[in-house]
Design a protein around this motif. Structure first.
Motif, short mmCIF file in Angstrom:
data_model
loop_
_atom_site.label_atom_id
_atom_site.label_comp_id
_atom_site.label_asym_id
_atom_site.label_seq_id
_atom_site.Cartn_x
_atom_site.Cartn_y
_atom_site.Cartn_z
N LYS A 173 24.73 33.92 33.58
CA LYS A 173 24.69 33.40 34.94
C LYS A 173 25.64 34.16 35.86
CE LYS A 173 23.32 28.69 33.64
NZ LYS A 173 23.69 27.25 33.68
N SER A 174 26.75 34.66 35.29
CA SER A 174 27.71 35.42 36.10
C SER A 174 27.14 36.77 36.50
CB SER A 174 29.02 35.61 35.34
OG SER A 174 29.66 34.38 35.12
N ALA A 175 26.32 37.36 35.63
CA ALA A 175 25.68 38.66 35.89
C ALA A 175 26.68 39.71 36.35
CB ALA A 175 24.55 38.50 36.92
N LEU A 176 27.88 39.69 35.77
CA LEU A 176 28.88 40.68 36.15
C LEU A 176 28.42 42.07 35.75
CD1 LEU A 176 32.31 39.05 35.18
CD2 LEU A 176 31.32 39.35 37.46
N PRO A 177 28.45 43.03 36.66
CA PRO A 177 28.05 44.39 36.28
C PRO A 177 29.07 45.01 35.33
CG PRO A 177 28.93 44.35 38.52
CD PRO A 177 28.82 42.93 38.08
N LYS A 178 28.56 45.66 34.30
CA LYS A 178 29.39 46.40 33.36
C LYS A 178 28.93 47.84 33.41
CE LYS A 178 29.48 42.26 30.47
NZ LYS A 178 28.50 41.54 31.32
N GLY A 193 32.70 43.98 36.56
CA GLY A 193 32.82 43.32 37.85
C GLY A 193 33.51 44.26 38.84
N GLY A 194 34.56 43.74 39.48
CA GLY A 194 35.31 44.56 40.44
C GLY A 194 36.55 45.21 39.87
N LEU A 195 36.69 45.20 38.53
CA LEU A 195 37.89 45.76 37.90
C LEU A 195 37.59 47.11 37.26
CD1 LEU A 195 39.54 42.74 36.06
CD2 LEU A 195 40.25 43.79 38.21
N ASP A 203 43.70 39.89 40.51
CA ASP A 203 42.85 40.72 39.65
C ASP A 203 41.62 39.94 39.20
OD1 ASP A 203 44.46 43.07 39.59
OD2 ASP A 203 45.73 42.19 38.04
N VAL A 204 41.83 38.70 38.77
CA VAL A 204 40.72 37.88 38.28
C VAL A 204 39.74 37.60 39.42
CG1 VAL A 204 40.07 35.65 37.28
CG2 VAL A 204 42.09 36.86 36.43
N ALA A 205 40.26 37.36 40.62
CA ALA A 205 39.38 37.18 41.78
C ALA A 205 38.58 38.44 42.05
CB ALA A 205 40.20 36.81 43.01
N ARG A 206 39.21 39.62 41.88
CA ARG A 206 38.51 40.88 42.08
C ARG A 206 37.43 41.06 41.04
NH1 ARG A 206 42.55 44.14 41.47
NH2 ARG A 206 43.29 43.74 43.58
N LEU A 207 37.70 40.61 39.83
CA LEU A 207 36.70 40.68 38.75
C LEU A 207 35.40 40.03 39.19
CD1 LEU A 207 35.91 41.07 35.69
CD2 LEU A 207 36.97 38.84 35.29
N PHE A 208 35.50 38.88 39.84
CA PHE A 208 34.33 38.13 40.27
C PHE A 208 33.91 38.44 41.71
CE2 PHE A 208 36.01 35.47 36.81
CZ PHE A 208 34.86 35.36 36.02
N GLY A 209 34.61 39.39 42.33
CA GLY A 209 34.24 39.78 43.68
C GLY A 209 34.63 38.77 44.73
#
Length: 235
Positions: free
Chosen positions: A125-130, A207-209, A226-232
């Motif tokens: 559901k997060s669909a974080l890009p890797k 994500g954003g990291l 950093d964690v906020a950046r991870l999720f954009g």
């Protein structure tokens, strides 16, 4: 939480060993005043041998994983925990990899003792890009990007097609892939499905990291930003 329990949970030793540290006067507050095993403390104020205490529960770190290390505590060879302070292996709750990189894959690995955050990161559901960079055994044939973006590629032994993935050609035998899911050995299996073989694989972003400027084998604890950046969601 009492100091002795806090020290034990963070891997500084058993409760008996943590009590011994206190008795030896090696555990103090920020001003240098000796603390006792039964003291109830603010973790941010605790020092062990003059060094600030490791972050308490909720630790998230990034590691630049070198080749030759596995994401396991049971492997008889080299493991990613060997690159961290020894006490990190003993933390309670445990510090766990967020997803895994195989022994021959390098790059960005996240680790945390926060189970809720771990599941949020790996959840489809997060669909974080890797983002990975793959070095290949043979020249690209030219249609790989279209195949990977189609959403119709079915890997051997899977019963569900892959989600669409992006691919950027970096050279005749090098490509950058952006995935939004994390199946077992996914990048290697994707290129095998189009008749190629991955010789080297590096994960450069989640994500954003990104890893920059973290050197190979190095790690750092992540901040809330950093964690906020991870999720954009960083502002």
């Amino acid at each position: 939480m009492k100091l002795v329990r806090l020290l034990a949970n963070l891997g500084y030793g058993s409760r008996k060993q943590a009590t011994s540290l206190c008795r030896q006067g090696r555990v103090t507050d920020a001003s240098g005043e000796v603390l006792y095993a039964d003291d109830v403390v603010d973790p941010a104020e605790v020092r062990v041998d003059g060094v600030p205490l490791d972050p308490p529960h909720g630790l998230v770190l990034m590691l630049h994983k070198p080749v030759g290390y596995t994401c396991s505590t049971k492997d008889p060879g080299r493991v990613v925990y060997d690159l961290l302070p020894p006490r990190f292996r003993l933390r309670n709750p445990a510090l766990s990899p967020v997803g895994r990189l195989d022994r021959d894959t390098t790059g960005l690995l996240l680790m945390t003792d926060d189970g809720t955050l771990l599941h949020r990161i790996v959840s489809p559901k997060s669909a974080l890009p890797k983002v990975y960079v793959a070095t290949l055994a043979r020249d690209l044939r030219g249609d790989e990007a279209a195949v990977f973006a189609s959403g119709a590629l079915l890997l051997e032994s899977d019963d569900k097609p892959l989600m669409p993935a992006g691919m950027e050609v970096l050279g005749p035998r090098c490509a950058r892939l952006t995935l939004h899911e994390g199946r077992y050995h996914q990048v290697r299996r994707m290129f095998a499905a189009v008749g190629n073989h991955v010789e080297a694989l590096h994960r450069e972003r989640i994500g954003g990291l990104t890893l920059a400027p973290l050197a190979e084998g190095a790690w750092r604890a992540l901040t809330g930003e950093d964690v906020a950046r991870l999720f954009g969601t960083a502002t």
